[in-house]
Design an enzyme around this catalytic site. Structure first.
Site, PDB file in Angstrom:
ATOM      1  N   TYR A  70       1.074  -1.252  -0.384  1.00 11.34           N
ATOM      2  CA  TYR A  70       0.279   0.293   0.335  1.00 11.34           C
ATOM      3  C   TYR A  70       0.948   0.619  -0.327  1.00 11.34           C
ATOM      4  O   TYR A  70       1.139   1.364   1.118  1.00 11.34           O
ATOM      5  CB  TYR A  70      -0.748   0.199   1.348  1.00 11.34           C
ATOM      6  CG  TYR A  70      -1.548   1.782   1.547  1.00 11.34           C
ATOM      7  CD1 TYR A  70      -2.349   1.688   0.403  1.00 11.34           C
ATOM      8  CD2 TYR A  70      -2.246   2.072   2.383  1.00 11.34           C
ATOM      9  CE1 TYR A  70      -3.234   2.500   0.234  1.00 11.34           C
ATOM     10  CE2 TYR A  70      -2.998   2.467   2.419  1.00 11.34           C
ATOM     11  CZ  TYR A  70      -3.626   3.609   1.411  1.00 11.34           C
ATOM     12  OH  TYR A  70      -4.228   4.605   1.108  1.00 11.34           O
ATOM     13  N   ASP A 105      -2.526  -1.177  -3.619  1.00 13.74           N
ATOM     14  CA  ASP A 105      -2.586   0.481  -4.256  1.00 13.74           C
ATOM     15  C   ASP A 105      -1.287   1.004  -4.184  1.00 13.74           C
ATOM     16  O   ASP A 105      -0.510   1.049  -3.655  1.00 13.74           O
ATOM     17  CB  ASP A 105      -3.107   0.498  -3.456  1.00 13.74           C
ATOM     18  CG  ASP A 105      -3.875   2.321  -3.811  1.00 13.74           C
ATOM     19  OD1 ASP A 105      -3.544   2.235  -4.550  1.00 13.74           O
ATOM     20  OD2 ASP A 105      -4.663   2.003  -2.650  1.00 13.74           O
TER      21      ASP A 105
END
Length: 276
Positions: free
Chosen positions: A192, A234
């Site tokens: 992330y 992400d």
């Protein structure tokens, strides 16, 4: 009413994010000149993955930023959507980002997910933020053999300890931003990536530290284990104009994830040999 515009010859300017092509448009009705900055020239274009041979195995990986896993699991519609996607796609691996869990949540949430995934079976790996509660966090789920699919050939998880492969840097570890596991076929790294934040307060750290540390870490894993490395998660960047809903809007030049600096940095990452 039709508005006519004339486009002047493109010029090239040097910006902090690299060389950019600038187009000036003159509205013949209002006589106003507007400037649109397009994709920096130095950004590496997206290219196709190598063609697979019949002997190669196709691995299906899904990734989802859940923006708070406990909150998501309280919504019946979200749970049903997740279950529907998993049964339809039957991924070998899926990853969550921004789980926002603490360590004491893991056992309960893991049990709830395992029950929800039935009849599919998955082995889970978690990383939680210790720097701040209700923040960041990533998870990996690797599909296991099950009685409903006799022909399924599962990936073998070789990492005995999830910490065995280390982490990108101290921030990644303390903020729960990275998990790496060794499989029989490749190394999987789930991330992330830090958002540059409001007013781009974290932009400098993002492009000067995180992005460079990430490339070094992935290269080190490839060298040490002599395997391909797959990065999932992400990545908090819109690399090409095609990745942005309205690339002509000037606000994207100063919005986290779409700044010329971040887009250029991601292009440099691809230049290291990675395929998006």
């Amino acid at each position: 009413k039709t508005t006519k515009t004339k486009t002047k010859k493109a010029s090239v300017e040097e910006k902090d994010g690299g060389t950019e092509q600038v187009m000036e448009q003159v509205d013949s009705t209002t006589k106003k000149t507007t400037t649109r900055t397009v994709i920096p020239k130095k950004i590496v274009p997206r290219r196709q993955c190598p063609n697979l041979s019949p002997a190669d195995r196709l691995v299906r990986i899904l990734s989802w930023n859940v923006a708070g896993l406990r909150g998501m699991l309280k919504k019946d519609a979200a749970k049903q959507e997740l279950h529907r996607i998993l049964l339809r796609e039957k991924p070998d691996i899926f990853t969550f980002q921004e789980t926002k869990l603490q360590g004491d949540h893991e056992e309960q949430i893991d049990a709830e997910l395992i029950d929800m995934f039935k009849p599919l079976k998955y082995k889970s790996f978690w990383s939680h933020s210790t720097a701040k509660k209700g923040y960041s966090g990533v998870a990996i789920f690797v599909r296991q053999s099950d009685s409903t699919d006799k022909e399924y050939n599962p990936l073998k998880v070789l990492t005995k300890d999830v910490d065995e492969l280390g982490s990108i840097n101290v921030v990644a570890r303390e903020e729960g931003r990275c998990i790496a596991i060794e499989l029989d076929a490749f190394i999987l790294v789930a991330v992330y990536v830090p958002n540059s934040g409001e007013d781009l307060k974290r932009l400098g750290y993002r492009i000067d530290n995180w992005d460079k540390d990430l490339v070094s870490y992935l290269n080190d894993l490839q060298t040490k284990y002599k395997k391909h490395v797959v990065l999932a998660g992400d990545l908090n960047v819109a690399h090409l104009d095609a990745d942005i809903y309205a690339p002509k809007e000037k606000r994207f030049l100063k919005a986290a994830g779409t700044t010329p600096q971040e887009r250029k940095s991601f292009g440099e990452f691809l230049s290291a040999g990675y395929v998006d």
